[in-house]
Design a protein around this motif. Structure first.
Motif, PDB file in Angstrom:
ATOM      1  N   ASP A 152       0.823  -1.208   0.000  1.00  0.00           N
ATOM      2  CA  ASP A 152       0.000   0.000   0.000  1.00  0.00           C
ATOM      3  C   ASP A 152       0.861   1.264   0.000  1.00  0.00           C
ATOM      4  O   ASP A 152       0.510   2.270  -0.634  1.00  0.00           O
ATOM      5  CB  ASP A 152      -0.928   0.007   1.222  1.00  0.00           C
ATOM      6  CG  ASP A 152      -2.070  -0.994   1.096  1.00  0.00           C
ATOM      7  OD1 ASP A 152      -2.314  -1.474  -0.033  1.00  0.00           O
ATOM      8  OD2 ASP A 152      -2.708  -1.298   2.117  1.00  0.00           O
ATOM      9  N   PHE A 153       1.991   1.224   0.710  1.00  0.00           N
ATOM     10  CA  PHE A 153       2.902   2.359   0.729  1.00  0.00           C
ATOM     11  C   PHE A 153       3.380   2.665  -0.685  1.00  0.00           C
ATOM     12  O   PHE A 153       3.357   3.823  -1.140  1.00  0.00           O
ATOM     13  CB  PHE A 153       4.094   2.055   1.644  1.00  0.00           C
ATOM     14  CG  PHE A 153       5.181   3.092   1.617  1.00  0.00           C
ATOM     15  CD1 PHE A 153       5.142   4.179   2.479  1.00  0.00           C
ATOM     16  CD2 PHE A 153       6.255   2.989   0.732  1.00  0.00           C
ATOM     17  CE1 PHE A 153       6.144   5.144   2.456  1.00  0.00           C
ATOM     18  CE2 PHE A 153       7.260   3.942   0.702  1.00  0.00           C
ATOM     19  CZ  PHE A 153       7.201   5.019   1.567  1.00  0.00           C
ATOM     20  N   TRP A 154       3.799   1.634  -1.408  1.00  0.00           N
ATOM     21  CA  TRP A 154       4.333   1.837  -2.752  1.00  0.00           C
ATOM     22  C   TRP A 154       3.237   2.138  -3.771  1.00  0.00           C
ATOM     23  O   TRP A 154       3.464   2.873  -4.736  1.00  0.00           O
ATOM     24  CB  TRP A 154       5.158   0.628  -3.178  1.00  0.00           C
ATOM     25  CG  TRP A 154       6.436   0.521  -2.400  1.00  0.00           C
ATOM     26  CD1 TRP A 154       6.807  -0.455  -1.529  1.00  0.00           C
ATOM     27  CD2 TRP A 154       7.517   1.456  -2.434  1.00  0.00           C
ATOM     28  NE1 TRP A 154       8.049  -0.196  -1.008  1.00  0.00           N
ATOM     29  CE2 TRP A 154       8.517   0.970  -1.548  1.00  0.00           C
ATOM     30  CE3 TRP A 154       7.754   2.643  -3.117  1.00  0.00           C
ATOM     31  CZ2 TRP A 154       9.720   1.655  -1.345  1.00  0.00           C
ATOM     32  CZ3 TRP A 154       8.942   3.320  -2.904  1.00  0.00           C
ATOM     33  CH2 TRP A 154       9.908   2.821  -2.033  1.00  0.00           C
ATOM     34  N   ILE A 155       2.053   1.598  -3.567  1.00  0.00           N
ATOM     35  CA  ILE A 155       0.931   1.939  -4.438  1.00  0.00           C
ATOM     36  C   ILE A 155       0.621   3.427  -4.323  1.00  0.00           C
ATOM     37  O   ILE A 155       0.405   4.118  -5.328  1.00  0.00           O
ATOM     38  CB  ILE A 155      -0.310   1.086  -4.100  1.00  0.00           C
ATOM     39  CG1 ILE A 155      -0.085  -0.374  -4.513  1.00  0.00           C
ATOM     40  CG2 ILE A 155      -1.561   1.649  -4.774  1.00  0.00           C
ATOM     41  CD1 ILE A 155      -1.128  -1.328  -3.980  1.00  0.00           C
ATOM     42  N   GLU A 163       0.179  11.544 -10.642  1.00  0.00           N
ATOM     43  CA  GLU A 163      -0.448  12.859 -10.547  1.00  0.00           C
ATOM     44  C   GLU A 163       0.571  13.971 -10.778  1.00  0.00           C
ATOM     45  O   GLU A 163       0.288  14.965 -11.456  1.00  0.00           O
ATOM     46  CB  GLU A 163      -1.115  13.017  -9.183  1.00  0.00           C
ATOM     47  CG  GLU A 163      -2.319  12.094  -8.986  1.00  0.00           C
ATOM     48  CD  GLU A 163      -2.783  12.039  -7.538  1.00  0.00           C
ATOM     49  OE1 GLU A 163      -2.136  12.699  -6.692  1.00  0.00           O
ATOM     50  OE2 GLU A 163      -3.778  11.340  -7.264  1.00  0.00           O
ATOM     51  N   ILE A 164       1.768  13.797 -10.216  1.00  0.00           N
ATOM     52  CA  ILE A 164       2.830  14.791 -10.395  1.00  0.00           C
ATOM     53  C   ILE A 164       3.223  14.871 -11.870  1.00  0.00           C
ATOM     54  O   ILE A 164       3.378  15.957 -12.435  1.00  0.00           O
ATOM     55  CB  ILE A 164       4.041  14.436  -9.514  1.00  0.00           C
ATOM     56  CG1 ILE A 164       3.691  14.630  -8.042  1.00  0.00           C
ATOM     57  CG2 ILE A 164       5.266  15.269  -9.898  1.00  0.00           C
ATOM     58  CD1 ILE A 164       4.684  14.005  -7.089  1.00  0.00           C
ATOM     59  N   ALA A 165       3.379  13.707 -12.508  1.00  0.00           N
ATOM     60  CA  ALA A 165       3.742  13.687 -13.922  1.00  0.00           C
ATOM     61  C   ALA A 165       2.682  14.385 -14.768  1.00  0.00           C
ATOM     62  O   ALA A 165       3.003  15.148 -15.691  1.00  0.00           O
ATOM     63  CB  ALA A 165       3.941  12.251 -14.393  1.00  0.00           C
ATOM     64  N   ALA A 166       1.408  14.146 -14.459  1.00  0.00           N
ATOM     65  CA  ALA A 166       0.324  14.775 -15.210  1.00  0.00           C
ATOM     66  C   ALA A 166       0.345  16.287 -15.046  1.00  0.00           C
ATOM     67  O   ALA A 166       0.127  17.040 -16.015  1.00  0.00           O
ATOM     68  CB  ALA A 166      -1.019  14.206 -14.770  1.00  0.00           C
ATOM     69  N   LEU A 204      -0.305  -2.844  -9.584  1.00  0.00           N
ATOM     70  CA  LEU A 204      -0.281  -1.965 -10.751  1.00  0.00           C
ATOM     71  C   LEU A 204      -1.692  -1.527 -11.128  1.00  0.00           C
ATOM     72  O   LEU A 204      -1.924  -0.356 -11.468  1.00  0.00           O
ATOM     73  CB  LEU A 204       0.374  -2.680 -11.934  1.00  0.00           C
ATOM     74  CG  LEU A 204       1.879  -2.904 -11.846  1.00  0.00           C
ATOM     75  CD1 LEU A 204       2.324  -3.887 -12.928  1.00  0.00           C
ATOM     76  CD2 LEU A 204       2.636  -1.592 -11.995  1.00  0.00           C
ATOM     77  N   ASP A 205      -2.638  -2.441 -11.079  1.00  0.00           N
ATOM     78  CA  ASP A 205      -4.021  -2.098 -11.403  1.00  0.00           C
ATOM     79  C   ASP A 205      -4.545  -1.000 -10.473  1.00  0.00           C
ATOM     80  O   ASP A 205      -5.241  -0.081 -10.912  1.00  0.00           O
ATOM     81  CB  ASP A 205      -4.913  -3.337 -11.299  1.00  0.00           C
ATOM     82  CG  ASP A 205      -4.716  -4.300 -12.468  1.00  0.00           C
ATOM     83  OD1 ASP A 205      -4.082  -3.900 -13.463  1.00  0.00           O
ATOM     84  OD2 ASP A 205      -5.199  -5.444 -12.365  1.00  0.00           O
ATOM     85  N   ALA A 209      -5.506   2.938 -11.739  1.00  0.00           N
ATOM     86  CA  ALA A 209      -6.968   2.928 -11.831  1.00  0.00           C
ATOM     87  C   ALA A 209      -7.539   4.275 -12.258  1.00  0.00           C
ATOM     88  O   ALA A 209      -8.553   4.338 -12.958  1.00  0.00           O
ATOM     89  CB  ALA A 209      -7.564   2.502 -10.489  1.00  0.00           C
ATOM     90  N   ASP A 210      -6.912   5.367 -11.845  1.00  0.00           N
ATOM     91  CA  ASP A 210      -7.426   6.698 -12.169  1.00  0.00           C
ATOM     92  C   ASP A 210      -7.007   7.069 -13.585  1.00  0.00           C
ATOM     93  O   ASP A 210      -5.812   7.222 -13.869  1.00  0.00           O
ATOM     94  CB  ASP A 210      -6.872   7.727 -11.179  1.00  0.00           C
ATOM     95  CG  ASP A 210      -7.495   9.101 -11.371  1.00  0.00           C
ATOM     96  OD1 ASP A 210      -8.469   9.203 -12.137  1.00  0.00           O
ATOM     97  OD2 ASP A 210      -6.991  10.067 -10.764  1.00  0.00           O
TER      98      ASP A 210
END
Length: 414
Positions: A152-155, A163-166, A204-205, A209-210
């Motif tokens: 969960d930490f890495w997810i 989000e940062i890349a976007a 990864l899924d 997901a977003d």
């Protein structure tokens, strides 16, 4: 236009090749230069506890960048020696902030100085979540870890990186590639590979997901053969990620250092392109294993560039670099490696493709071989020198003097 180039242009014209068109096309091809060559993959975090995950830079050449400002200064110097307009590939561990966020807490504001700098330089940015060099990666397991809390930490880190890349892509008006590579694997032979790969797929899924806008960000997934500490099994193998990219519609990253040393990675481009919209290419030079040496103008690079051109894949392939050598000047490594990639592309753009494909289609392999070998003697260097002159960057002895002078200026860094 120099007399030398004018003679070369006439020579290529005799083969039916327009060198001016090749120069114009080369000027439009951006290469994403990797930030981590400049500081030996150290980054600018404080909340780390490991250097694991198969990432290791060797050497202690003077002049390593210690701060974001030093790294940006080195990058500016390197870009000034490279013809064309390019990009920067930034890892999440290279945040520029007075705050102290952990990987699952990073936000766009922690990278805002990089975006402001990129705007000033007129370059685009690409991004990478950093799944190594952290206490929670000490087991060489992240997204496939049996511990749900660690997964969960890495997810969360992966979600925030997307989000940062976007936001980077939106701010710069150029879609950022967000490349996902994890070091997950086992040093000795595992009992249940399927369970680990199922956990990786599920993680990864969740991360992806977003649905973020393709105009701002594109996801890519990157495989590896093996690395330090994962010699027996790499969870994210080429087969795993090739299937995932095809099913999920992400880019597939082909890293030249992430396959068996005898594999021809250029051969994979046309094969995977039939099932993928876009490809991410990491250009490197492996030696025995994924040692990420500075790329040379050797057969592997020439073959890669030729495949990009002959298969008409330039508009569908994002070209990035991935090497780090701390035994030589880091800025020189950037300049030499990037220029070699450009030289290879120029040679491919100067091929007599019509004649070669006509001979091949007619099964006239003698003519194909004759053309290929005779063509190696044509004056490529004069065309390259003209390209650099038009872009106002040095070649030959002036370039060497520039590289030496800058290295001398930064050699006193501790």
């Amino acid at each position: 236009m120099s007399k030398t180039y004018d003679m070369a242009r006439e020579t290529f014209a005799q083969w039916g090749i327009d060198s001016e068109s090749a120069l114009q096309r080369l000027a439009t091809i951006p290469i994403s230069m990797h930030c981590w060559q400049g500081d030996d993959v150290v980054g600018f975090e404080t909340k780390t506890g490991s250097s694991g995950g198969g990432i290791q830079a060797t050497g202690n050449h003077p002049g390593r960048a210690r701060t974001p400002d030093e790294l940006r200064a080195d990058l500016e110097f390197a870009y000034a020696q490279i013809p064309g307009n390019h990009r920067l590939n930034l890892h999440a561990m290279y945040l520029d902030t007075e705050e102290n966020p952990d990987r699952d807490e990073i936000e766009f504001r922690h990278f805002a100085p990089w975006v402001d700098w990129a705007k000033g330089q007129g370059i685009g940015l690409d991004f990478n979540p950093t799944f190594f060099a952290h206490a929670k990666a000490d087991d060489n397991l992240t997204l496939s870890h049996p511990d749900k809390g660690i997964r969960d930490f890495w997810i969360e880190h992966g979600k925030r990186s997307r989000e940062i890349a976007a936001q980077m892509g939106a701010a710069l008006g150029s879609a950022a590639v967000n490349n996902i590579w994890v070091p997950d694997g086992y040093k000795d032979t595992p009992i249940d590979r399927m369970a680990a790969r199922a956990r990786l797929e599920a993680s990864l899924d969740q991360m992806l997901a977003d649905p973020l806008g393709a105009a701002e960000m594109r996801d890519a997934v990157e495989s590896k053969l093996f690395g330090i500490g994962v010699e027996a099994c790499t969870v994210g193998s080429h087969e795993f990620y090739m299937g995932y990219a095809i099913r999920k519609g992400t880019l597939l990253c082909l890293d030249m250092g992430h396959f068996h040393p005898t594999e021809n990675v250029a051969d994979k481009l046309s094969a995977v392109s039939l099932s993928l919209d876009e490809i991410l290419l990491h250009v490197s030079r492996p030696m025995r294993w994924d040692s990420d040496h500075v790329i040379l103008l050797d057969d592997s690079i020439l073959s890669m560039a030729q495949e990009l051109v002959t298969a008409d894949l330039l508009d569908r392939t994002r070209i990035g670099l991935d090497f780090f050598d701390a035994t030589i000047s880091r800025t020189a490594a950037w300049v030499i490696g990037t220029r070699n990639m450009q030289k290879a592309l120029l040679r491919a753009l100067l091929l007599p493709l019509d004649q070669l494909t006509k001979a091949e289609t007619a099964l006239d392999y003698t003519t194909r071989l004759t053309l290929t070998e005779e063509f190696k003697d044509l004056p490529f260097g004069a065309v390259w020198d003209e390209f650099c002159a038009r872009q106002d960057v040095p070649t030959g002895l002036p370039l060497i003097r520039e590289l030496d002078a800058y290295q001398a200026a930064v050699a006193s860094r501790g």
